[in-house]
Design a protein around this motif. Structure first.
Motif, PDB file in Angstrom:
ATOM      1  N   ASN A  72       0.727  -1.188  -0.085  1.00 40.59           N
ATOM      2  CA  ASN A  72      -0.115   0.118   0.017  1.00 40.59           C
ATOM      3  C   ASN A  72       0.845   1.185  -0.001  1.00 40.59           C
ATOM      4  O   ASN A  72       0.218   2.473   0.020  1.00 40.59           O
ATOM      5  N   ARG A 123      -6.694   3.646   1.033  1.00 39.27           N
ATOM      6  CA  ARG A 123      -7.079   3.190   2.209  1.00 39.27           C
ATOM      7  C   ARG A 123      -8.262   3.425   3.024  1.00 39.27           C
ATOM      8  O   ARG A 123      -8.754   2.406   3.514  1.00 39.27           O
ATOM      9  N   ARG A 126     -10.511   0.700   1.448  1.00 37.23           N
ATOM     10  CA  ARG A 126     -10.342  -0.566   2.319  1.00 37.23           C
ATOM     11  C   ARG A 126     -10.802  -0.666   3.462  1.00 37.23           C
ATOM     12  O   ARG A 126     -11.743  -1.750   3.828  1.00 37.23           O
ATOM     13  N   ALA A 127     -10.862   0.252   4.361  1.00 31.61           N
ATOM     14  CA  ALA A 127     -11.625   0.491   5.610  1.00 31.61           C
ATOM     15  C   ALA A 127     -13.225   0.486   5.485  1.00 31.61           C
ATOM     16  O   ALA A 127     -13.658  -0.251   6.430  1.00 31.61           O
ATOM     17  N   LYS A 129     -14.660  -1.031   3.110  1.00 31.55           N
ATOM     18  CA  LYS A 129     -15.146  -2.466   2.590  1.00 31.55           C
ATOM     19  C   LYS A 129     -15.017  -3.447   3.660  1.00 31.55           C
ATOM     20  O   LYS A 129     -16.034  -4.344   3.974  1.00 31.55           O
ATOM     21  N   THR A 130     -14.055  -2.980   4.903  1.00 31.59           N
ATOM     22  CA  THR A 130     -13.888  -3.862   5.997  1.00 31.59           C
ATOM     23  C   THR A 130     -15.239  -3.739   6.952  1.00 31.59           C
ATOM     24  O   THR A 130     -15.654  -4.861   7.385  1.00 31.59           O
ATOM     25  N   ASP A 131     -15.547  -2.216   7.145  1.00 31.45           N
ATOM     26  CA  ASP A 131     -16.693  -1.980   7.892  1.00 31.45           C
ATOM     27  C   ASP A 131     -17.764  -2.504   7.185  1.00 31.45           C
ATOM     28  O   ASP A 131     -18.799  -3.039   8.144  1.00 31.45           O
ATOM     29  N   SER A 133     -18.274  -5.153   5.277  1.00 30.47           N
ATOM     30  CA  SER A 133     -18.411  -6.693   5.394  1.00 30.47           C
ATOM     31  C   SER A 133     -18.677  -7.180   7.023  1.00 30.47           C
ATOM     32  O   SER A 133     -19.344  -8.263   7.083  1.00 30.47           O
ATOM     33  N   ARG A 134     -18.098  -6.439   7.748  1.00 30.05           N
ATOM     34  CA  ARG A 134     -18.614  -6.733   9.129  1.00 30.05           C
ATOM     35  C   ARG A 134     -20.090  -6.643   9.564  1.00 30.05           C
ATOM     36  O   ARG A 134     -20.818  -7.204  10.072  1.00 30.05           O
ATOM     37  N   GLN A 135     -20.568  -5.469   8.932  1.00 29.90           N
ATOM     38  CA  GLN A 135     -21.978  -5.132   8.953  1.00 29.90           C
ATOM     39  C   GLN A 135     -22.976  -5.957   8.302  1.00 29.90           C
ATOM     40  O   GLN A 135     -24.162  -6.273   8.697  1.00 29.90           O
ATOM     41  N   PRO A 137     -22.212  -9.500   6.728  1.00 32.57           N
ATOM     42  CA  PRO A 137     -21.735 -10.498   6.472  1.00 32.57           C
ATOM     43  C   PRO A 137     -22.399 -11.303   5.175  1.00 32.57           C
ATOM     44  O   PRO A 137     -23.818 -11.269   5.323  1.00 32.57           O
TER      45      PRO A 137
END
Length: 138
Positions: A72, A123, A126-127, A129-131, A133-135, A137
């Motif tokens: 990155n 960045r 990516r953050a 997308k991570t959030d 995918s957690r919310q 699934p």
């Protein structure tokens, strides 16, 4: 403040880049590949300005290592040679861009600004997308 690592075996080139960017960024200077890798391991680096022609380990070889270890971190390659081969190899190996010496200082400043903004946006994406995918699934 963003941190830039300048990797060049030529002291004059390192100092020139330091003078260009020292007011806007924190700078780390390295004269060879091993020193650059050490600085990357010790301090977070936001962007790398790297010479292609260096003794022991050339810039393209170091670029490949950096791309694998720090994917990155954008890298702008710099060369005094207009030879197309290292340009193509650098871009294929993950360089953000390639600059030929002598360069216009303002052009390099704009390129560094653009690379840092691009990296920041990546960045953020990516953050998010991570959030997401957690919310939500799958």
């Amino acid at each position: 403040m963003k941190r830039i690592l300048v990797v060049d075996d030529d002291r004059g080139s390192r100092e020139s880049l330091r003078l260009i960017f020292e007011r806007e960024y924190e700078l780390e200077l390295a004269s060879q590949a091993d020193e650059a890798l050490h600085r990357l391991a010790v301090n977070p680096i936001d962007l790398i300005l790297m010479d292609v022609a260096m003794p022991k380990k050339d810039g393209v070889t170091l670029l490949k290592e950096v791309a694998e270890l720090y994917p990155n971190t954008p890298v702008i390659m710099i060369s005094a040679s207009a030879n197309v081969r290292p340009v193509v190899e650098s871009i294929k190996s993950g360089a953000y861009d390639f600059v030929i010496k002598p360069f216009e200082v303002e052009d390099l400043r704009r390129l560094v600004t653009r690379a840092l903004k691009h990296s920041t946006l990546q960045r953020c994406v990516r953050a998010m997308k991570t959030d997401l995918s957690r919310q939500f699934p799958v």
